[in-house]
Design a protein around this motif. Structure first.
Motif, PDB file in Angstrom:
ATOM      1  N   MET A  88       0.777  -1.235   0.000  1.00  0.00           N
ATOM      2  CA  MET A  88       0.000   0.000   0.000  1.00  0.00           C
ATOM      3  C   MET A  88       0.811   1.289   0.000  1.00  0.00           C
ATOM      4  SD  MET A  88      -2.702  -1.556  -0.405  1.00  0.00           S
ATOM      5  CE  MET A  88      -3.521  -0.031  -0.818  1.00  0.00           C
ATOM      6  N   ILE A  89       1.991   1.305   0.646  1.00  0.00           N
ATOM      7  CA  ILE A  89       2.694   2.589   0.754  1.00  0.00           C
ATOM      8  C   ILE A  89       3.030   3.170  -0.617  1.00  0.00           C
ATOM      9  CG2 ILE A  89       4.819   3.734   1.564  1.00  0.00           C
ATOM     10  CD1 ILE A  89       4.497   2.165   4.176  1.00  0.00           C
ATOM     11  N   GLY A  94       2.025   7.436  -4.342  1.00  0.00           N
ATOM     12  CA  GLY A  94       2.251   7.649  -5.774  1.00  0.00           C
ATOM     13  C   GLY A  94       3.655   7.294  -6.224  1.00  0.00           C
ATOM     14  N   ALA A  95       4.239   6.252  -5.612  1.00  0.00           N
ATOM     15  CA  ALA A  95       5.586   5.824  -5.990  1.00  0.00           C
ATOM     16  C   ALA A  95       5.492   4.562  -6.850  1.00  0.00           C
ATOM     17  CB  ALA A  95       6.418   5.534  -4.745  1.00  0.00           C
ATOM     18  N   PRO A  96       6.469   4.364  -7.773  1.00  0.00           N
ATOM     19  CA  PRO A  96       6.411   3.181  -8.638  1.00  0.00           C
ATOM     20  C   PRO A  96       6.751   1.883  -7.896  1.00  0.00           C
ATOM     21  CG  PRO A  96       8.365   4.489  -9.137  1.00  0.00           C
ATOM     22  CD  PRO A  96       7.565   5.280  -8.146  1.00  0.00           C
ATOM     23  N   MET A 186      -0.029  13.036   3.593  1.00  0.00           N
ATOM     24  CA  MET A 186       0.089  11.579   3.502  1.00  0.00           C
ATOM     25  C   MET A 186      -1.081  10.906   4.216  1.00  0.00           C
ATOM     26  SD  MET A 186       4.097  10.649   3.968  1.00  0.00           S
ATOM     27  CE  MET A 186       4.027  10.697   5.733  1.00  0.00           C
ATOM     28  N   PRO A 187      -1.589   9.803   3.662  1.00  0.00           N
ATOM     29  CA  PRO A 187      -2.617   9.036   4.366  1.00  0.00           C
ATOM     30  C   PRO A 187      -2.074   8.591   5.730  1.00  0.00           C
ATOM     31  CG  PRO A 187      -2.404   8.253   2.115  1.00  0.00           C
ATOM     32  CD  PRO A 187      -1.292   9.241   2.336  1.00  0.00           C
ATOM     33  N   LEU A 188      -2.974   8.452   6.699  1.00  0.00           N
ATOM     34  CA  LEU A 188      -2.533   8.135   8.050  1.00  0.00           C
ATOM     35  C   LEU A 188      -1.821   6.784   8.140  1.00  0.00           C
ATOM     36  CD1 LEU A 188      -2.902  10.248  10.205  1.00  0.00           C
ATOM     37  CD2 LEU A 188      -4.278   8.578  11.411  1.00  0.00           C
ATOM     38  N   PHE A 189      -2.204   5.857   7.262  1.00  0.00           N
ATOM     39  CA  PHE A 189      -1.515   4.563   7.271  1.00  0.00           C
ATOM     40  C   PHE A 189      -0.028   4.752   6.978  1.00  0.00           C
ATOM     41  CE2 PHE A 189       0.021   0.744   4.992  1.00  0.00           C
ATOM     42  CZ  PHE A 189      -0.148  -0.185   5.994  1.00  0.00           C
ATOM     43  N   VAL A 190       0.281   5.683   6.067  1.00  0.00           N
ATOM     44  CA  VAL A 190       1.679   5.955   5.733  1.00  0.00           C
ATOM     45  C   VAL A 190       2.381   6.607   6.920  1.00  0.00           C
ATOM     46  CG1 VAL A 190       3.218   7.147   4.127  1.00  0.00           C
ATOM     47  CG2 VAL A 190       1.051   6.195   3.306  1.00  0.00           C
TER      48      VAL A 190
END
Lengths: 524, 385
Positions: A88-89, A94-96, A186-190
């Protein structure tokens, strides 16, 4: 861009550097370990079904409690969240891919041998580790079975894997965010994983230090933990819990992140108090370094130390309470639906708070003199580990499974899994509060008749909870093989975040060109 | 098909049915409080304070729980999409966020105050009337009364419950696993200080009703204390994982009138004097064998078997130690064997018992060595170390 698919055959999995493949392997591996650790728990509960010895001898019982703890903590929960992070991260920022893909491959592939090594000790002369998952010296050194050396090596490899995984996560989040994805978007999970990764880097080496000192004591004549040679058995506990307390937040913080993604989705309302959630997570992480000796209130510390650790521990209630209030306020005035991920998340908030209450009770040092090392503690940490980490992990799987596979799981079966788990879990662990308060020590294979009724209840609950996990497995496998195909990128109508902008199922390579973050609301 | 389904459902239900039958028939008698859900009430003032503190924190948690879970369930029920709830979009409010940081903090202060005063009281081990050195062994307790006048007295306290009860061939008594051969005896209304340590691994000495739990750590001495206000028998268990028989090292404390305590103490001292006298004597083969058999049954049988056939420990029948040199045999008994389960019995058995059990094992189970070991031999061996 020459987008190419995965390699064919076994080498795809052996040599892969793809974050999705590696995430998938982590998830399957951790589920296998979950079933292994769970079967150890079934043996424990079967023996405790009635007073007297029926099924196993005390020596083997001790191996079961030890291996259950070790396999669940290091084999099931930690790799499960690392798998989730891998998947998910990159999708969320938005990383490849992950920043260090080859190291990613290695940090997964050293895990199976580590656990094969650990599990093999059960078949060795003298049996496997029998000194509890906390492996207090000198029971784990001078008095340990010979297999302890394999255990130490296994822990070293697991630690190495965790440290590499954590470095990779930090490197990815710091360097690979898409343009416009600022830290506070950033989403909280990140966020929770970023903080968790720093905790891992800080404390896994401490664990490695502890087991290395054990190794020296056992084989090289040192006396770190032996008073006879000028050492101190209590030193072991300080070192262990300096690792061990941040470790429990390593286990729970990613779970916090998961429910912080899911609750807004099914409430159709943004997460309440995003900023304060980030600060609360950071405060919890900081406090986790200065509370370790609350696991050792009965060890005979000076009163000043005792008071310091009591006050610091109580303080953890403040940021934790703030998180709970934020989750509930997110639901307040929302538009709620109760798909399986949401059910697990609401149960998480409810049951984790119950675990928080018993945690607050345990923080009170004088009262802890009665609770310490009883089933009250066992009940407490299973409310946080199972209802916290495992429930949030179940929620995560149901939530993102359609994105991973392009197929929808069976909702009825998912809800059945939830309700059976919920009932089974509470039937198992709630009565353990009672027997603990009434005086039943933990880690005993046999008990007085006055504890019999609640123990039997607890065992029945455990069998129910255990069985419900097979339903979970069935549902996931059935989704992959026979699930209803879906192609809506969003999957859930209330979902926000970059992972829902890529096609469903997520292609092998995503974000090969960075997305424009301004267009989408990054976090829920 | 039908009967098979029925059989399957019976099989699936069998644990539940078993449970129901057992719950309803009261399959075992017990005078311990069955279905007990709360902390043991204490017979000490400090213990009562701990109990009150426990209840205070518990009720605060209940009150907070009612509010928080009330809010949770209200939100879940009131804002269901199926009931047409429309989502608002608010996502922060600094005032409430500050409020729910400060309010929990204030609640914590309310708890911390009594916790601190109780803790200070627990830590006050001064001015004790009696000192008892408690030593944890795998898997028994040793109690040594430190007496200002005269010699200290000491004895071991072992699990009394028979194997047949543990292995379900005899009915379990009400004090199953919570009974010992020799309990600790202390007088009522006297401050008793416990000096707690261990001989091998960690243990923890815990008696809930006396509100004492303290780790027993090899090489270090911890302090704790109690002042029991009611006469009675109080039971507890080792609370720190200490190896195989961790679940089988209970604690029993008899709290008695001062007069009864004095009498008990005098009896113990007389016993000790008698043993001292015995140590100076020379015994016949028959006497040694008879005493040795008793010691073997108490201290050796669990690992070495009723006929010296071995088990956890090595076989004694035909063993090179029991049929070898006497000095080496005594050495194994007194100092144990490092790295094995064979403990050092030098400090656990007295010289008479050691002499008797060495003689017994050299002449029983077919080991007809024909030699005798006298208490003086043990004494000389220990002195020579």
């Amino acid at each position: 861009m020459g987008a190419h698919g995965p390699a064919k055959g076994l080498t795809r999995w052996l040599f892969t550097t793809n974050h999705k493949d590696i995430g998938t392997m982590y998830l399957w591996f951790s589920f296998a370990m979950f079933l292994l650790g769970g079967s150890f728990a079934m043996i424990i509960r079967a023996e405790l079904f009635q007073p007297g010895l029926q099924i196993v001898e005390p020596e083997f019982f001790n191996q079961m409690t030890t291996m259950h703890g070790l396999v669940m903590v290091f084999g099931a929960i930690m790799p499960a969240f690392v798998g989730l992070a891998n998947w998910m991260i990159p999708l969320m920022i938005g990383a490849p891919d992950m920043a260090l893909p080859r190291m990613n491959n290695w940090s997964f592939w050293i895990l199976p041998p580590a656990f094969a090594l650990l599990a093999s000790t059960l078949f060795m002369e003298g049996g496997g580790p029998n000194f509890g998952w906390t492996f207090y010296a000198p029971l784990s050194t001078t008095y340990a079975p010979p297999s302890v050396t394999y255990f130490i090596f296994g822990v070293h490899i697991m630690g190495l894997s965790s440290i590499m995984g954590a470095i990779n996560i930090i490197a990815t989040i710091v360097n690979m965010r898409a343009p416009g994805m600022t830290y506070m978007k950033m989403p909280l999970f990140v966020w929770t994983w970023l903080i968790t990764a720093f905790l891992l880097v800080a404390v896994m080496p401490v664990l490695a230090g502890a087991v290395t000192m054990m190794l020296m004591d056992i084989h090289f004549g040192t006396s770190f933990f032996s008073a006879a040679g000028g050492g101190d058995p209590v030193l072991f506990q300080h070192v262990f819990w300096f690792f061990g307390h941040p470790e429990v937040y390593i286990i729970i913080l990613p779970g916090f992140g998961v429910v912080s993604q899911i609750i807004p989705t099914f409430s159709r309302k943004p997460l309440f108090g995003y900023d304060s959630m980030v600060y609360a997570t950071a405060s919890i992480a900081f406090l986790s370094f200065i509370v370790w000796a609350h696991h050792m209130y009965t060890v005979g510390m000076p009163i000043a130390g005792e008071l310091f650790f009591m006050y610091a521990t109580m303080l953890i209630a403040v940021p934790t309470a703030a998180k709970v209030f934020n989750w509930i306020t997110t639901m307040f005035k929302g538009s709620l639906t109760f798909e399986t991920p949401m059910l697990f998340s609401i149960a998480f908030v409810f049951l984790f708070t119950v675990g928080g209450f018993s945690g607050l009770m345990l923080a009170i040092a004088p009262a802890d003199f009665q609770y310490h090392d009883t089933y009250f503690v066992v009940a407490h940490f299973h409310y946080t580990m199972v209802a916290g980490a495992i429930f949030s992990m179940s929620a995560a799987v149901y939530y993102w499974l359609p994105k991973w596979t392009g197929k929808m799981y069976n909702e009825t079966m998912g809800k059945t899994h939830f309700w059976v788990s919920f009932v089974g879990f509470n039937l198992t662990f709630f009565p353990q509060h009672f027997v603990g308060l009434a005086g039943m020590p933990r880690r005993i294979p046999d008990y007085n008749l006055m504890f019999a009724d609640f123990n039997m209840m607890s065992s029945i609950g455990a069998f129910i909870y255990g069985a419900s996990q097979l339903l979970f497995l069935f549902n996931v496998v059935r989704t992959i093989t026979h699930g209803e195909k879906i192609d809506d990128p969003k999957v859930w109508d209330g979902a926000h975040g970059l992972e829902w902008t890529v096609p469903t199922p997520a292609p092998y390579h995503t974000f090969t060109t960075p997305p424009d973050v301004k267009e989408v609301e990054a976090h829920g | 098909m039908y009967s098979q389904a029925k059989r399957l459902s019976q099989l699936a239900l069998s644990p539940v049915l078993l449970a129901l039958t057992m719950l309803s028939s009261g399959a075992w008698a017990s005078n311990g409080q069955r279905w007990e859900t709360n902390m043991t009430t204490s017979v000490t003032e400090v213990g009562q304070k701990i109990y009150d503190l426990h209840m205070l924190v518990f009720w605060i948690c209940v009150a907070v729980g009612v509010v928080v879970f009330g809010f949770l369930f209200y939100s879940v029920f009131a804002f269901r999409k199926s009931k047409g709830a429309k989502a608002s979009s608010f996502h922060e409010n600094t005032t409430v966020e500050i409020a729910w940081t400060i309010v929990p903090f204030l609640i914590l202060v309310v708890m911390a105050w009594p916790a601190t005063t109780t803790l200070i009281e627990i830590y006050d081990t001064d001015d004790a009337d009696i000192d008892i050195l408690v030593t944890g062994y795998q898997w028994k307790w040793k109690y040594e009364y430190i007496l200002p006048e005269g010699d200290n007295i000491s004895f071991f306290s072992n699990l009394l419950t028979d194997k047949s009860e543990i292995y379900n061939t005899a009915e379990k008594g009400s004090n199953y696993l919570l009974e010992v051969d020799e309990p600790m005896v202390i007088p009522v209304d006297k401050k008793v200080r416990f000096l707690i340590t261990a001989n091998d691994v960690l243990h923890a000495w815990w008696v809930p009703a006396l509100a004492v739990k303290k780790d027993a750590i090899p090489g270090f001495i911890n302090e704790s204390w109690t002042r029991a206000e009611e006469i009675g028998v109080y039971r507890g268990q080792c609370a720190e994982l200490c190896g195989r028989d961790h679940g089988y090292m209970p604690i029993v404390v008899n709290v008695v009138e001062q007069g009864e305590y004095d009498q008990w103490l005098a009896g113990k001292q007389a016993e000790a004097a008698e043993i001292k006298e015995l140590m100076a004597q020379t015994f016949s083969m028959d006497e040694l064998m008879q005493r040795g058999k008793g010691v073997y049954t108490r201290s050796c049988i669990a690992c070495h078997g009723a006929n010296g056939e071995g088990g956890v420990g090595k076989a004694i029948a035909g063993s090179p130690i029991a049929t070898g040199e006497v000095a080496q045999h005594i050495d194994v008994m007194v100092n144990g064997v490092a790295g094995t389960a064979m403990q050092a019995f030098g400090g656990q058995l007295n010289d008479v018992e050691l002499a008797a059990v060495v003689t017994y094992t050299r002449n029983a189970f077919g080991n007809n060595m024909g030699d005798k070991v006298q208490p003086i031999d043990i004494y000389n061996f220990k002195k020579g170390q």
